[in-house]
Design a protein around this motif. Sequence first.
Motif, mmCIF file in Angstrom:
data_model
loop_
_atom_site.group_PDB
_atom_site.id
_atom_site.type_symbol
_atom_site.label_atom_id
_atom_site.label_comp_id
_atom_site.label_asym_id
_atom_site.label_seq_id
_atom_site.Cartn_x
_atom_site.Cartn_y
_atom_site.Cartn_z
ATOM 1 N N PRO A 1 0.838 -1.217 0.000
ATOM 2 C CA PRO A 1 0.000 0.000 0.000
ATOM 3 C C PRO A 1 0.869 1.261 0.000
ATOM 4 N N GLY A 2 0.561 2.183 -0.898
ATOM 5 C CA GLY A 2 1.327 3.426 -1.017
ATOM 6 C C GLY A 2 0.667 4.561 -0.267
ATOM 7 N N LEU A 3 1.087 5.790 -0.576
ATOM 8 C CA LEU A 3 0.559 6.950 0.135
ATOM 9 C C LEU A 3 -0.853 7.313 -0.318
ATOM 10 N N GLY A 4 -1.219 6.905 -1.518
ATOM 11 C CA GLY A 4 -2.581 7.150 -1.954
ATOM 12 C C GLY A 4 -2.853 8.566 -2.419
ATOM 13 N N LEU A 5 -1.812 9.305 -2.777
ATOM 14 C CA LEU A 5 -2.045 10.670 -3.270
ATOM 15 C C LEU A 5 -2.666 10.645 -4.653
ATOM 16 N N LEU A 6 -2.343 9.632 -5.427
ATOM 17 C CA LEU A 6 -2.954 9.469 -6.741
ATOM 18 C C LEU A 6 -3.890 8.277 -6.659
ATOM 19 N N LYS A 7 -5.169 8.539 -6.777
ATOM 20 C CA LYS A 7 -6.159 7.469 -6.642
ATOM 21 C C LYS A 7 -6.294 6.686 -7.951
ATOM 22 N N GLY A 8 -6.443 5.397 -7.821
ATOM 23 C CA GLY A 8 -6.736 4.578 -9.000
ATOM 24 C C GLY A 8 -5.595 4.514 -9.990
ATOM 25 N N VAL A 9 -4.390 4.754 -9.518
ATOM 26 C CA VAL A 9 -3.232 4.806 -10.413
ATOM 27 C C VAL A 9 -2.095 3.996 -9.789
ATOM 28 N N ILE A 10 -1.350 3.276 -10.607
ATOM 29 C CA ILE A 10 -0.099 2.653 -10.153
ATOM 30 C C ILE A 10 1.028 3.291 -10.956
ATOM 31 N N VAL A 11 1.989 3.865 -10.233
ATOM 32 C CA VAL A 11 3.090 4.581 -10.883
ATOM 33 C C VAL A 11 4.326 3.693 -10.909
ATOM 34 N N ASP A 12 5.024 3.654 -12.018
ATOM 35 C CA ASP A 12 6.338 3.020 -12.059
ATOM 36 C C ASP A 12 7.325 4.019 -12.650
ATOM 37 N N SER A 13 8.558 3.993 -12.135
ATOM 38 C CA SER A 13 9.572 4.962 -12.552
ATOM 39 C C SER A 13 10.716 4.257 -13.279
ATOM 40 N N HIS A 14 11.693 5.011 -13.769
ATOM 41 C CA HIS A 14 12.834 4.449 -14.534
ATOM 42 C C HIS A 14 12.295 3.471 -15.583
ATOM 43 N N PHE A 15 11.229 3.866 -16.262
ATOM 44 C CA PHE A 15 10.352 2.887 -16.892
ATOM 45 C C PHE A 15 10.973 2.162 -18.079
ATOM 46 N N THR A 16 11.349 2.889 -19.098
ATOM 47 C CA THR A 16 11.944 2.220 -20.259
ATOM 48 C C THR A 16 13.385 1.833 -19.962
ATOM 49 N N GLU A 17 14.077 2.672 -19.211
ATOM 50 C CA GLU A 17 15.489 2.428 -18.911
ATOM 51 C C GLU A 17 15.692 1.095 -18.199
ATOM 52 N N ARG A 18 14.732 0.703 -17.363
ATOM 53 C CA ARG A 18 14.880 -0.552 -16.628
ATOM 54 C C ARG A 18 13.949 -1.648 -17.158
ATOM 55 N N GLY A 19 13.389 -1.441 -18.335
ATOM 56 C CA GLY A 19 12.580 -2.500 -18.955
ATOM 57 C C GLY A 19 11.409 -2.958 -18.097
ATOM 58 N N ARG A 20 10.579 -2.006 -17.661
ATOM 59 C CA ARG A 20 9.533 -2.326 -16.695
ATOM 60 C C ARG A 20 8.143 -2.438 -17.290
ATOM 61 N N PHE A 21 8.045 -2.452 -18.614
ATOM 62 C CA PHE A 21 6.707 -2.553 -19.203
ATOM 63 C C PHE A 21 5.976 -3.782 -18.688
ATOM 64 N N ALA A 22 6.667 -4.918 -18.682
ATOM 65 C CA ALA A 22 6.012 -6.172 -18.315
ATOM 66 C C ALA A 22 5.469 -6.115 -16.886
ATOM 67 N N ARG A 23 6.244 -5.536 -15.965
ATOM 68 C CA ARG A 23 5.764 -5.553 -14.580
ATOM 69 C C ARG A 23 4.608 -4.593 -14.363
ATOM 70 N N LEU A 24 4.606 -3.467 -15.064
ATOM 71 C CA LEU A 24 3.475 -2.552 -14.886
ATOM 72 C C LEU A 24 2.210 -3.156 -15.504
ATOM 73 N N MET A 25 2.369 -3.798 -16.653
ATOM 74 C CA MET A 25 1.236 -4.506 -17.255
ATOM 75 C C MET A 25 0.703 -5.558 -16.279
ATOM 76 N N GLY A 26 1.601 -6.277 -15.619
ATOM 77 C CA GLY A 26 1.187 -7.279 -14.636
ATOM 78 C C GLY A 26 0.436 -6.642 -13.476
ATOM 79 N N ALA A 27 0.929 -5.500 -13.012
ATOM 80 C CA ALA A 27 0.276 -4.820 -11.890
ATOM 81 C C ALA A 27 -1.124 -4.353 -12.284
ATOM 82 N N VAL A 28 -1.263 -3.850 -13.498
ATOM 83 C CA VAL A 28 -2.585 -3.404 -13.964
ATOM 84 C C VAL A 28 -3.522 -4.608 -14.102
ATOM 85 N N ALA A 29 -2.987 -5.718 -14.618
ATOM 86 C CA ALA A 29 -3.842 -6.898 -14.819
ATOM 87 C C ALA A 29 -4.348 -7.455 -13.490
ATOM 88 N N GLN A 30 -3.596 -7.225 -12.412
ATOM 89 C CA GLN A 30 -4.064 -7.725 -11.115
ATOM 90 C C GLN A 30 -5.367 -7.051 -10.698
#
Lengths: 276, 276
Positions: B162-191
Amino acid sequence: MTQRRRGDLLVIGGSEKKDSDEERAILRQAARKALEEDGGRIVVLTVASMEPEPLAEIYQKAFGRLGVRQMEVLDIRNREQAYEPANVEKLAGASVLFFTGGDQLRITSQMGGSPLLERIFALHEEGAAIVGTSAGAAAMSETMLIGGPTNRSCLSTLAMAPGLGLLKGVIVDSHFTERGRFARLMGAVAQNPHNLGIGIDEDTAVLVSENDEELTVLGSGAVYVIDGRGIRFTSLSERHPERILTVHDARVHVLGRGDRYNLKERRPIVPSLERV
Amino acid sequence: MTQRRRGDLLVIGGSEKKDSDEERAILRQAARKALEEDGGRIVVLTVASMEPEPLAEIYQKAFGRLGVRQMEVLDIRNREQAYEPANVEKLAGASVLFFTGGDQLRITSQMGGSPLLERIFALHEEGAAIVGTSAGAAAMSETMLIGGPTNRSCLSTLAMAPGLGLLKGVIVDSHFTERGRFARLMGAVAQNPHNLGIGIDEDTAVLVSENDEELTVLGSGAVYVIDGRGIRFTSLSERHPERILTVHDARVHVLGRGDRYNLKERRPIVPSLERV
């Protein structure tokens, strides 16, 4: 009545497992037609590689362990060799044509328009399987990616070139997640959303069969399908090559082992509940 | 009649440029409210970092070069400190609260439910800007990603908290393309496809203003929005955590500098033709 039909295409994202027996699912599929046919043969084409000998040896060993008895290595170093009748004859009766990795531009520039490639296409129409891994996979597209950012977002221009055209309306990218290539494949699709982007992870492959209508995923990674037909806006412009490419409304599917996708209808096939 | 309204949120994908004057667009935006207000102050919160002193110094220098005169560093090392009235009082009158990078779990575990965090929320409601970079960006979500594959495709389970909840209904990921995180954010959204995935490249940010209704992209990279509402199938199952996560029909937008997205309607805003 059995109908003569076009052979399978097996498109591998690179770095397929070659050692452990239970992990070799992809190479076993690659060899399948050679193992099933009486006197079945695999021809390994190392044209893409600058180090063809060690690469050929790796595949000869791997296919040998899988029980393939007849193998031929065809190493094309220049366009003349792609015109030599002796080389074209080496393909006669091949059940499987296997393109190794390397540089995809070497495949198309050395073999494009040659009698050797014509013979490969003819064998495919008659039922031979064509397999490509890494550069060999990328070359199967009509338009192939030959460069672009790795783990960086995509600007408006991308290095692309005409491919072999075995897969129509598709752009293939390999080493997909491992090399952070989502952005570049999205960029390639946005350049002409008519094309379907297929990004294949390492040790992962798509088997295209049923007369190119359906693909099935094999291996340990994922396959990403980017469908651009619904794209409603892109910022692509030759005038601003330095800008991040804006894309609205791309559709993305992520597929794992056993998942299928209908290329004709451009729809993923929902697995039966037993699998889930 | 001006209405008191909630402050801006600036969510930075990490590694924002700090040195060259013309490149410092993101930090200038971060400092904006402190520069505009009479006696404006920035409070830099280094709670996420295990090396708070050098990090604080970097930001103090960078904001100083931008003309910020009043800065405070608040370094919270344990929960007790988040309850100390003297620390809460340091926030009084802050125009900007800046969360540095580090480990997002440190932000939530040290400050979650504390009077210090309550005060930060209250200041935000009264108009103070909240800025977070890297871990500080990830913590803004209601549910935050705390791990997951880098340049590998996603299996069914992901480390989230659980995060701080300042942004509702959103999951934020950083260093996104640089660290190849598309797959994990897609996974988080699919959950839970109710959530919108927002992946932010390095030296790139989204500014959320207009009472959280709209975001605007700043910086040199791209922002990826994954909208899962249309997902028609996922293979998610606790029974098969080792499987690649299958996802059908996610919608993806790629946005660059100046592009806008309406968070309420969940639609990218098509730029006016002048920009293109």
